[in-house]
Design a protein around this motif. Structure first.
Motif, PDB file in Angstrom:
ATOM      1  N   GLY A   1       0.794  -1.230   0.000  1.00 19.47           N
ATOM      2  CA  GLY A   1       0.000   0.000   0.000  1.00 19.47           C
ATOM      3  C   GLY A   1       0.819   1.269   0.000  1.00 19.47           C
ATOM      4  O   GLY A   1       0.289   2.344   0.258  1.00 19.47           O
TER       5      GLY A   1
ATOM      6  N   ASN B   1       1.705   5.571   3.386  1.00 24.51           N
ATOM      7  CA  ASN B   1       1.346   4.172   3.601  1.00 24.51           C
ATOM      8  C   ASN B   1      -0.178   4.068   3.605  1.00 24.51           C
ATOM      9  O   ASN B   1      -0.822   4.366   4.603  1.00 24.51           O
ATOM     10  N   PHE B   2      -0.744   3.632   2.476  1.00 23.26           N
ATOM     11  CA  PHE B   2      -2.185   3.398   2.387  1.00 23.26           C
ATOM     12  C   PHE B   2      -2.560   2.002   2.889  1.00 23.26           C
ATOM     13  O   PHE B   2      -3.726   1.642   2.886  1.00 23.26           O
ATOM     14  N   GLY B   3      -1.571   1.219   3.267  1.00 22.39           N
ATOM     15  CA  GLY B   3      -1.818  -0.143   3.720  1.00 22.39           C
ATOM     16  C   GLY B   3      -2.408  -0.200   5.121  1.00 22.39           C
ATOM     17  O   GLY B   3      -2.479   0.809   5.837  1.00 22.39           O
TER      18      GLY B   3
END
Length: 156
Positions: free
Chosen positions: A83, A107-109
């Motif tokens: 992400g 960090n889209f995770g």
């Protein structure tokens, strides 16, 4: 085929053992950029929490020839697996910028992700730039699409 030469200056604090941006395959459009962390972060790296943004240092400054730009783009593997992306993708480095080259990562995770010293974190695309002239007119020419905006061309 040869392209423009990007002149590179390493920051005084930068680890000279970290590779310069490089094309990993003969057909690669982007040169991989590596994290060159500050000395205090090299052993442990640093962790991006979910939804956290941070500028990752590369230890580099670049001189891009007039008429070109450097686009900084995410690495697809990091985006898919963890992400990680760039919130301003593509980031643009203008030919007249001489400051530090940092990569703004997000960090889209769902899990924290640790960036290690020397990790490949983004890719650089060098592209020609055309500067347009803008002029005010009384009307615009017709087109098939007209003023159809977001989603107007369908989903097929």
């Amino acid at each position: 085929m040869s392209g423009p030469v990007i002149r590179v200056l390493r920051e005084d604090w930068a680890d000279r053992n970290v590779a310069l941006p490089s094309y990993e395959t003969a057909g690669a459009a982007g040169a991989d950029i590596r994290a060159n962390l500050m000395p205090e972060d090299r052993d442990t790296g640093f962790t991006l929490a979910p939804m956290e943004r941070r500028i990752v240092p590369t230890g580099l400054r670049v001189e891009i020839p007039d008429g070109f730009e450097m686009q900084i783009r995410p690495r697809s593997g990091l985006a898919l697996k963890h992400g990680l992306s760039l919130p301003n993708t593509p980031g643009t480095i203008d030919s007249d910028y001489r400051g530090p080259l940092g990569v703004l990562l997000v960090n889209f995770g769902a899990e924290p992700y640790t960036i290690g010293h020397g990790d490949r974190i983004a890719q650089a695309i060098v592209a020609p730039v055309v500067q347009a002239t803008y002029e005010v007119v009384e009307a615009l020419g017709d087109s098939h699409r007209g003023d159809g905006g977001f989603g107007s061309t369908g989903t097929k």
